[in-house]
Write an enzyme that holds these catalytic residues in place. Structure first.
Site, PDB file in Angstrom:
ATOM      1  N   HIS A 134       1.457   4.741   4.424  1.00 62.43           N
ATOM      2  CA  HIS A 134       0.544   5.371   3.470  1.00 62.43           C
ATOM      3  C   HIS A 134       0.918   6.832   3.231  1.00 62.43           C
ATOM      4  O   HIS A 134       1.043   7.274   2.072  1.00 62.43           O
ATOM      5  CB  HIS A 134      -0.894   5.292   3.986  1.00 62.43           C
ATOM      6  CG  HIS A 134      -1.500   3.944   3.858  1.00 62.43           C
ATOM      7  ND1 HIS A 134      -2.859   3.718   3.935  1.00 62.43           N
ATOM      8  CD2 HIS A 134      -0.938   2.717   3.653  1.00 62.43           C
ATOM      9  CE1 HIS A 134      -3.112   2.426   3.783  1.00 62.43           C
ATOM     10  NE2 HIS A 134      -1.954   1.800   3.629  1.00 62.43           N
ATOM     11  N   SER A 179       0.804  -1.224   0.000  1.00 66.93           N
ATOM     12  CA  SER A 179       0.000   0.000   0.000  1.00 66.93           C
ATOM     13  C   SER A 179       0.839   1.277   0.000  1.00 66.93           C
ATOM     14  O   SER A 179       0.420   2.291  -0.557  1.00 66.93           O
ATOM     15  CB  SER A 179      -0.969   0.003   1.186  1.00 66.93           C
ATOM     16  OG  SER A 179      -0.288  -0.240   2.393  1.00 66.93           O
TER      17      SER A 179
END
Length: 209
Positions: free
Chosen positions: A175, A125
């Site tokens: 992230h 991610s």
């Protein structure tokens, strides 16, 4: 722009880097499910802050190719499948890989410094957020020329950041770091002067006899 209409063979041929990354993630996930070799693969590659502090620096890269479950894998690979091809097409293969890997690596570095030594993490991610960040840089430079891109990308970035902080068991450091790094690299890749240099015609030298 982000609607995939290619056949399977067309997709692989047109976007070889994205296709290879998806294949690697899927194959490694399937191998991690097998008896006898699954546990060693996970133990070798998991992002362990404690083991990184002990000098196992490969763990700043390997977590990008491991996933905690089938839904985790599918969510990340679906995002890569949808958004990766456009970045590979507009930025080129080498620049795409630069965004992907640096965003993922710096996401893992941020994880190391933000969380304690017992923290374990896996997933692509951070690299995916790097793709979003690079598109954010493209929007910054083309907001007047490509309003449709802005209307698509900005809500996706905002929604992804919001979900980062309200969802359970999400590595927020990876992230956000991936998003920022992708944006910064994108500012360099898509700078108007650099884009112009890509498009300059190459002069052919003709030797006179």
């Amino acid at each position: 722009m982000f609607i995939r209409t290619e056949s399977f063979s067309q997709y692989i041929r047109q976007y070889p880097v994205v296709s290879t990354l998806i294949a690697l993630n899927v194959v490694i996930y399937l191998l991690s499910l097998l008896p006898f070799i699954g546990d060693p693969i996970r133990n070798f590659g998991v992002g362990s802050n404690y083991m990184i502090a002990q000098g196992e620096y490969w763990r700043l890269v390997t977590p990008m190719f491991l996933h905690a479950g089938i839904m985790h894998l599918l969510f990340n690979m679906f995002s890569l499948f949808i958004f990766g091809p456009e970045l590979e097409k507009v930025a080129g293969k080498a620049r795409f890989l630069t965004v992907y890997f640096l965003a993922g690596i710096f996401g893992d570095i941020a994880t190391f410094f933000v969380y304690d030594s017992s923290y374990l993490h896996v997933g692509a991610s951070g690299a995916i957020f790097g793709i979003f960040g690079a598109f954010g840089a493209l929007v910054y430079y083309t907001k007047k020329m490509l309003p449709q891109l802005r209307q698509i990308i900005l809500p996706i970035i905002v929604l992804s950041v919001v979900m980062t902080f309200i969802g359970p068991n999400i590595n927020a450091a990876a992230h956000i770091a991936g998003l920022v790094v992708g944006f910064l690299i994108g500012l360099s890749i898509f700078h108007p002067k650099r884009i112009i240099s890509w498009r300059k015609p190459k002069l052919k030298v003709v030797q006179k006899r």
